[in-house]
Structure formats: C-alpha cells, structure tokens
Design a protein around this motif. Structure first.
Motif, mmCIF file in Angstrom:
data_model
loop_
_atom_site.group_PDB
_atom_site.id
_atom_site.type_symbol
_atom_site.label_atom_id
_atom_site.label_comp_id
_atom_site.label_asym_id
_atom_site.label_seq_id
_atom_site.Cartn_x
_atom_site.Cartn_y
_atom_site.Cartn_z
ATOM 1 N N PHE A 144 -10.224 19.852 33.744
ATOM 2 C CA PHE A 144 -10.370 18.550 33.105
ATOM 3 C C PHE A 144 -10.362 18.712 31.593
ATOM 4 O O PHE A 144 -11.339 19.172 30.995
ATOM 5 C CB PHE A 144 -11.662 17.880 33.588
ATOM 6 N N ASN A 145 -9.238 18.307 30.985
ATOM 7 C CA ASN A 145 -9.063 18.487 29.545
ATOM 8 C C ASN A 145 -9.568 17.270 28.763
ATOM 9 O O ASN A 145 -9.023 16.888 27.733
ATOM 10 C CB ASN A 145 -7.584 18.724 29.216
ATOM 11 N N PHE A 146 -10.601 16.648 29.278
ATOM 12 C CA PHE A 146 -11.259 15.513 28.646
ATOM 13 C C PHE A 146 -12.672 15.447 29.211
ATOM 14 O O PHE A 146 -13.065 16.293 30.025
ATOM 15 C CB PHE A 146 -10.484 14.221 28.914
ATOM 16 N N VAL A 147 -13.462 14.486 28.784
ATOM 17 C CA VAL A 147 -14.825 14.334 29.290
ATOM 18 C C VAL A 147 -14.841 13.178 30.282
ATOM 19 O O VAL A 147 -14.855 12.006 29.880
ATOM 20 C CB VAL A 147 -15.820 14.075 28.144
ATOM 21 N N PRO A 148 -14.790 13.452 31.587
ATOM 22 C CA PRO A 148 -14.796 12.366 32.570
ATOM 23 C C PRO A 148 -16.167 11.695 32.614
ATOM 24 O O PRO A 148 -17.199 12.341 32.410
ATOM 25 C CB PRO A 148 -14.479 13.070 33.889
ATOM 26 N N VAL A 149 -16.190 10.401 32.872
ATOM 27 C CA VAL A 149 -17.462 9.666 32.937
ATOM 28 C C VAL A 149 -17.519 8.868 34.224
ATOM 29 O O VAL A 149 -16.500 8.381 34.725
ATOM 30 C CB VAL A 149 -17.644 8.731 31.723
ATOM 31 N N SER A 150 -18.718 8.733 34.763
ATOM 32 C CA SER A 150 -18.910 7.951 35.975
ATOM 33 C C SER A 150 -19.097 6.485 35.616
ATOM 34 O O SER A 150 -19.262 6.117 34.452
ATOM 35 C CB SER A 150 -20.135 8.470 36.743
ATOM 36 N N THR A 151 -19.101 5.643 36.614
ATOM 37 C CA THR A 151 -19.220 4.200 36.378
ATOM 38 C C THR A 151 -20.565 3.815 35.773
ATOM 39 O O THR A 151 -20.670 2.792 35.108
ATOM 40 C CB THR A 151 -19.025 3.431 37.695
ATOM 41 N N ASP A 152 -21.585 4.631 35.992
ATOM 42 C CA ASP A 152 -22.897 4.331 35.400
ATOM 43 C C ASP A 152 -23.107 5.073 34.089
ATOM 44 O O ASP A 152 -24.223 5.160 33.584
ATOM 45 C CB ASP A 152 -24.032 4.663 36.377
ATOM 46 N N SER A 153 -22.001 5.609 33.508
ATOM 47 C CA SER A 153 -22.010 6.309 32.218
ATOM 48 C C SER A 153 -22.838 7.592 32.235
ATOM 49 O O SER A 153 -23.226 8.105 31.196
ATOM 50 C CB SER A 153 -22.526 5.376 31.093
ATOM 51 N N GLY A 154 -23.102 8.115 33.412
ATOM 52 C CA GLY A 154 -23.820 9.378 33.517
ATOM 53 C C GLY A 154 -22.854 10.534 33.662
ATOM 54 O O GLY A 154 -21.639 10.389 33.456
ATOM 55 N N ALA A 155 -23.370 11.705 34.016
ATOM 56 C CA ALA A 155 -22.525 12.879 34.215
ATOM 57 C C ALA A 155 -21.576 12.643 35.382
ATOM 58 O O ALA A 155 -21.939 12.036 36.394
ATOM 59 C CB ALA A 155 -23.401 14.101 34.472
ATOM 60 N N TYR A 156 -20.360 13.117 35.229
ATOM 61 C CA TYR A 156 -19.341 12.962 36.266
ATOM 62 C C TYR A 156 -19.477 14.110 37.252
ATOM 63 O O TYR A 156 -19.459 15.284 36.866
ATOM 64 C CB TYR A 156 -17.957 12.954 35.631
ATOM 65 N N THR A 157 -19.603 13.797 38.536
ATOM 66 C CA THR A 157 -19.892 14.808 39.537
ATOM 67 C C THR A 157 -18.761 14.944 40.551
ATOM 68 O O THR A 157 -17.821 14.139 40.579
ATOM 69 C CB THR A 157 -21.192 14.459 40.292
ATOM 70 N N ALA A 158 -18.900 15.949 41.414
ATOM 71 C CA ALA A 158 -17.932 16.144 42.493
ATOM 72 C C ALA A 158 -17.866 14.906 43.380
ATOM 73 O O ALA A 158 -16.787 14.491 43.814
ATOM 74 C CB ALA A 158 -18.324 17.371 43.310
#
Length: 219
Positions: A29-43
């Motif tokens: 991942f050549n960027f910072v992925p974000v989850s819908t709740d703006s927290g850490a992006y997980t598996a």
C-alpha cells in the motif's frame, strides 16, 4: 514504541485501485488507507471493502522475522486469526476467490517509508521514494548500508502462478532484472545481517532519508 518512526501524508483524501486476480496476490500500500470511521485500516476493512466491489478475499497474511504472522481468514461469514493493521512499507499476501478491482480510500504519502530489514526473507513494499528502483538497484542500495547484505529480490506475478526473482552473487546476476512497483509486495533476502549493536533486530533502509542505516528495533 521505541521502534516507531514518523511518516507524513497529504490531508486531501484520494482513492487507490487494485486489480486483484483469483488466487494468490502479493500487494503493498503506497498510501495511507483509512477506514470509514477514520481509524486504522485493518485486514477486516480490506475484506469488507473488497466485498463491496464484489471481490471476495479468503485470507490476508504478512511475513516478518522469517515467518508468516498475523494471518486473518474468513469463510462462510466466520473469520479467524488476528485482525491486524495495514501499513505502508510492508507486503501482504491476499488470496481471492475471483478477479476484480478494489477501490480503497486513503491519503497520499508525502515522505518516504523506511523499511526494516532483518536476517533472511523480508516481505516489503517500497513507498514514497522518487527513485524508480529495479530489483538490481534496490539490492545495490540496500548493500550500501553497513550491516546489511542483500542478494535476492523476488515477486509473485499472479497470472503466472510462480515466483520470479533476481539473484546477485559476486556481482553476477541470475534471472532477469525487473521494475519495482509501489503496489506490489516483494520478498527481499538479507543474506548477511551484522549490525554494530548486537541487540538490534533489524536495520532500516531509508535511501536518501535520515533513518537510513539506523536500528529498526531491539531485542
């Protein structure tokens, strides 16, 4: 913790697309992925996003310290394993039951991502660098660091279903050189690991950056 480092990213949101093929894919991942709740992006977030795009991922795993770890798998709505955080600088094995394209929200990197190398095989991603590396130039760059000697970079073209790599021994190449893509994951072998500090478990590669050659983490 003591092995943490800082990377920077833009505050303007973006989206990255990944073409996933049926079977084994090794991506990064050549960027910072974000989850819908703006927290850490997980598996789990990656699996859920893939399912929205009608791509069905069976499992995700990473490789560090010479072993597979943090495997997360789902089947018939039941998930097992560790729901770990997805980060830049690492490679991930993703097994999908079908072909498709995943669109992942996130932020673009504005700094290079240090990569921690330890003895043996390391599954990594190369992100945030202005240099367009090939397998050979990546090996040469790593080998400029005192305490690190690399002799192989390999990747997994899903369509071919087998590893392809470049081996360098005594300045002789075996295999074919290839371009390093920021969305692929690569196995990099450290054939000799000799840090000055014997308590150091990894050494950072950060070509052109301030952390190049520093200790990644300690025993």
């Amino acid at each position: 913790d003591s092995s943490a480092y800082e990377i920077t990213y833009s505050q303007e949101s973006t989206a990255q697309q990944y073409d996933i093929e049926e079977g084994i894919n090794i991506i990064s991942f050549n960027f910072v992925p974000v989850s819908t709740d703006s927290g850490a992006y997980t598996a789990e977030d990656l699996m859920a996003q893939a399912a929205k795009n009608e791509v069905y991922i069976e499992y995700i795993s990473a490789f560090e310290g010479g072993r597979w770890y943090s495997g997360y798998s789902c089947s018939s709505g039941i998930c097992t394993g560790t729901n770990f955080t997805i980060v830049s600088g690492r490679g991930y094995v993703v097994k999908s039951t079908n072909d498709g394209t995943i669109t992942i929200p996130g932020y673009n990197l504005t700094s290079s991502v240090p990569v921690a190398f330890s003895s043996g095989w390391n599954l990594v991603g190369i992100h945030g660098y202005t240099t367009a590396y090939t397998a050979r130039t990546l090996i040469d760059s790593i080998n400029k660091i005192e305490g690190l000697t690399s002799n192989n970079v390999s990747w997994w073209p899903t369509s071919k279903g087998k590893y392809e790599g470049l081996q360098v021994e005594n300045n002789t190449e075996y295999g074919l050189d290839f371009a390093i893509s920021p969305t692929n994951g690569y196995f990099v072998r450290i054939s000799e690991f000799a840090p000055k500090d014997t308590k150091c478990k990894s050494i950072l590669w950060n070509d052109g950056g301030t952390l190049n050659g520093t200790c990644g983490n300690t025993k």
